[in-house]
Design a protein around this motif. Sequence first.
Motif, mmCIF file in Angstrom:
data_model
loop_
_atom_site.group_PDB
_atom_site.id
_atom_site.type_symbol
_atom_site.label_atom_id
_atom_site.label_comp_id
_atom_site.label_asym_id
_atom_site.label_seq_id
_atom_site.Cartn_x
_atom_site.Cartn_y
_atom_site.Cartn_z
ATOM 1 N N SER A 229 -47.106 -26.447 0.301
ATOM 2 C CA SER A 229 -47.986 -27.546 -0.074
ATOM 3 C C SER A 229 -47.189 -28.592 -0.829
ATOM 4 C CB SER A 229 -49.136 -27.043 -0.953
ATOM 5 O OG SER A 229 -49.901 -28.139 -1.445
ATOM 6 N N TYR A 230 -47.525 -29.860 -0.600
ATOM 7 C CA TYR A 230 -46.920 -30.957 -1.357
ATOM 8 C C TYR A 230 -47.734 -31.299 -2.601
ATOM 9 C CZ TYR A 230 -42.960 -32.533 1.473
ATOM 10 O OH TYR A 230 -41.738 -32.646 2.085
ATOM 11 N N LEU A 231 -48.828 -30.551 -2.848
ATOM 12 C CA LEU A 231 -49.619 -30.761 -4.046
ATOM 13 C C LEU A 231 -49.794 -29.445 -4.793
ATOM 14 C CD1 LEU A 231 -52.398 -33.346 -3.064
ATOM 15 C CD2 LEU A 231 -50.275 -33.717 -4.332
ATOM 16 N N ALA A 232 -48.678 -28.884 -5.225
ATOM 17 C CA ALA A 232 -48.695 -27.661 -6.028
ATOM 18 C C ALA A 232 -47.939 -27.950 -7.319
ATOM 19 C CB ALA A 232 -48.057 -26.510 -5.275
ATOM 20 N N LYS A 233 -48.669 -28.423 -8.314
ATOM 21 C CA LYS A 233 -48.023 -28.813 -9.572
ATOM 22 C C LYS A 233 -47.508 -27.602 -10.337
ATOM 23 C CE LYS A 233 -48.511 -32.218 -13.239
ATOM 24 N NZ LYS A 233 -49.379 -33.273 -13.805
ATOM 25 N N GLU A 234 -48.209 -26.505 -10.205
ATOM 26 C CA GLU A 234 -47.757 -25.249 -10.796
ATOM 27 C C GLU A 234 -47.492 -24.263 -9.660
ATOM 28 O OE1 GLU A 234 -46.967 -24.254 -13.753
ATOM 29 O OE2 GLU A 234 -47.546 -26.022 -14.925
ATOM 30 N N ALA A 235 -46.254 -24.189 -9.257
ATOM 31 C CA ALA A 235 -45.900 -23.320 -8.133
ATOM 32 C C ALA A 235 -45.979 -21.859 -8.536
ATOM 33 C CB ALA A 235 -44.498 -23.652 -7.647
ATOM 34 N N GLY A 236 -46.450 -21.050 -7.613
ATOM 35 C CA GLY A 236 -46.475 -19.614 -7.839
ATOM 36 C C GLY A 236 -45.119 -19.009 -7.542
ATOM 37 N N PRO A 237 -45.046 -17.687 -7.406
ATOM 38 C CA PRO A 237 -43.772 -17.041 -7.101
ATOM 39 C C PRO A 237 -43.205 -17.528 -5.775
ATOM 40 C CG PRO A 237 -45.419 -15.431 -7.773
ATOM 41 C CD PRO A 237 -46.138 -16.718 -7.565
ATOM 42 N N ARG A 238 -41.905 -17.688 -5.734
ATOM 43 C CA ARG A 238 -41.222 -18.031 -4.477
ATOM 44 C C ARG A 238 -41.394 -16.895 -3.484
ATOM 45 N NH1 ARG A 238 -39.593 -19.168 -0.337
ATOM 46 N NH2 ARG A 238 -37.552 -19.962 0.311
ATOM 47 N N PHE A 239 -41.225 -15.674 -3.960
ATOM 48 C CA PHE A 239 -41.452 -14.495 -3.129
ATOM 49 C C PHE A 239 -42.306 -13.482 -3.888
ATOM 50 C CE2 PHE A 239 -37.338 -15.906 -1.297
ATOM 51 C CZ PHE A 239 -37.711 -15.998 0.034
ATOM 52 N N SER A 240 -43.260 -12.893 -3.187
ATOM 53 C CA SER A 240 -44.013 -11.743 -3.683
ATOM 54 C C SER A 240 -43.938 -10.660 -2.613
ATOM 55 C CB SER A 240 -45.476 -12.101 -3.946
ATOM 56 O OG SER A 240 -45.587 -13.024 -5.010
ATOM 57 N N ILE A 241 -43.421 -9.508 -2.995
ATOM 58 C CA ILE A 241 -43.270 -8.407 -2.042
ATOM 59 C C ILE A 241 -43.989 -7.198 -2.607
ATOM 60 C CG2 ILE A 241 -41.642 -6.991 -0.737
ATOM 61 C CD1 ILE A 241 -39.505 -9.135 -1.389
ATOM 62 N N HIS A 242 -44.988 -6.731 -1.896
ATOM 63 C CA HIS A 242 -45.779 -5.593 -2.350
ATOM 64 C C HIS A 242 -45.593 -4.410 -1.395
ATOM 65 C CE1 HIS A 242 -47.673 -8.266 -5.196
ATOM 66 N NE2 HIS A 242 -48.010 -9.087 -4.210
ATOM 67 N N GLY A 243 -45.341 -3.244 -1.981
ATOM 68 C CA GLY A 243 -45.188 -2.028 -1.194
ATOM 69 C C GLY A 243 -46.003 -0.899 -1.786
ATOM 70 N N ASN A 244 -45.978 0.238 -1.118
ATOM 71 C CA ASN A 244 -46.772 1.352 -1.613
ATOM 72 C C ASN A 244 -46.209 1.959 -2.894
ATOM 73 O OD1 ASN A 244 -44.580 2.428 -0.070
ATOM 74 N ND2 ASN A 244 -45.583 4.423 -0.074
ATOM 75 N N ASP A 245 -44.956 1.616 -3.251
ATOM 76 C CA ASP A 245 -44.369 2.124 -4.489
ATOM 77 C C ASP A 245 -44.322 1.088 -5.612
ATOM 78 O OD1 ASP A 245 -43.879 4.704 -3.558
ATOM 79 O OD2 ASP A 245 -41.893 4.185 -2.783
ATOM 80 N N GLY A 246 -44.472 -0.198 -5.281
ATOM 81 C CA GLY A 246 -44.378 -1.192 -6.329
ATOM 82 C C GLY A 246 -44.355 -2.616 -5.797
ATOM 83 N N SER A 247 -43.981 -3.552 -6.687
ATOM 84 C CA SER A 247 -43.980 -4.972 -6.346
ATOM 85 C C SER A 247 -42.748 -5.667 -6.925
ATOM 86 C CB SER A 247 -45.233 -5.657 -6.900
ATOM 87 O OG SER A 247 -46.412 -5.112 -6.343
ATOM 88 N N PHE A 248 -42.319 -6.719 -6.211
ATOM 89 C CA PHE A 248 -41.235 -7.581 -6.689
ATOM 90 C C PHE A 248 -41.706 -9.019 -6.585
ATOM 91 C CE2 PHE A 248 -37.686 -10.424 -5.556
ATOM 92 C CZ PHE A 248 -36.907 -10.289 -6.696
ATOM 93 N N GLN A 249 -41.426 -9.809 -7.629
ATOM 94 C CA GLN A 249 -41.765 -11.227 -7.603
ATOM 95 C C GLN A 249 -40.593 -12.046 -8.141
ATOM 96 O OE1 GLN A 249 -45.591 -11.359 -9.778
ATOM 97 N NE2 GLN A 249 -46.540 -11.867 -7.819
ATOM 98 N N LYS A 250 -40.389 -13.210 -7.500
ATOM 99 C CA LYS A 250 -39.302 -14.100 -7.905
ATOM 100 C C LYS A 250 -39.836 -15.530 -7.966
ATOM 101 C CE LYS A 250 -35.010 -15.533 -8.611
ATOM 102 N NZ LYS A 250 -35.390 -16.886 -9.072
ATOM 103 N N TRP A 251 -39.690 -16.164 -9.140
ATOM 104 C CA TRP A 251 -40.110 -17.550 -9.318
ATOM 105 C C TRP A 251 -38.901 -18.476 -9.236
ATOM 106 C CZ3 TRP A 251 -42.757 -13.592 -11.381
ATOM 107 C CH2 TRP A 251 -44.158 -13.667 -11.424
#
Length: 348
Positions: A229-251
């Motif tokens: 989106s070109y109108l996201a003033k507060e960007a969320g995580p660049r990557f969100s990876i969810h698995g059955n053992d856990g999660s990884f997020q990168k901003w």
Amino acid sequence: MTKKIATAIASYGMSGKVFHGPSLKVNANFEVTKILERTKTNSVKLFPKATIVKNFEAILEDDTIELVIVNTPDRLHYKMTKQALEAGKHVVVEKPFTHLASEAEELIKLAKSKNLILSVYQNRRWDNDFLTAQKIIQNKMVGRIVEFESHFDRYRTFIAPDTWKEEGDDYIGVLYNLGPHMVDQTLVLFGMPVSVTAHQQIVRIGGKVKDYFDIRLQYKSFAALLKCSYLAKEAGPRFSIHGNDGSFQKWGLDPQEALLKAGVLPVGDDWGKEPESEWGTLNTNLNGVPINGQVETIPGNYSLFYDNIYEAIRNGVELAVKAEEALNVIKILETCLESDKLKKTVFL
């Protein structure tokens, strides 16, 4: 000593000045000998010894040039790549490869018939966040993947004047601008999906091209969600990876583009590194051991793309970015257009 690869850059706008030029400048295996600038001489600062030419034919007719960088506006990629291949030149094409998959297929056949290297500049395979996410997935650090989400958001309320990127048809807009990066990264991680569901719209007042997309690439047991989106003033995580053992997020975004825009050349041991405050977070369970903390970001390095191009041309090493992979990206983008038009999921 191995002969340097005589190289021509077919345009010196942002991509030439910020991405291709600096990587070629610091690589001793390349010599940029000609640059196409029709009205300006901006390339003199980085390449004072290169000859500035006013038309593409001056590059094609130069028998000393081995490699041509086709980094012109998207609509010219197919035509100029075809001309360069027909002239016996190896070619690196800026993304998107072409507008149409049929055009990409034709170029691949032409390159093979002439035994020439043809690659597409998917530099964001060497983004630090992607390299880190790739490691997380390859090492199964969140277990079996159940959802992958990628964002490439910006905040631009204005419509940039005098640019081809703000007015045109279905092939002008964020789907073919930023979409090739996000789709390519997803295909590198997971391969081709089972189906595609895509939505596009114009979110900026006065906008004439689609500046928002929401793509769902459905795989057998999980979904990859790609959003821009070109109108996201507060960007969320660049990557969100969810698995059955856990999660990884990168901003946050890889720092390389900002450094290159500031005129910093991609050299030194600290190139591509980011501070600990920018590292991603991992909350998972590895072999029964709970882990919750930061993961050091793998430094990015766009220049590795041209290291591989040199090895492919001189030593026959396998291309890091194959034209066939770029063709698959175009096939997905075409399917996104179809899905958005029909308002339905399209199965591949």
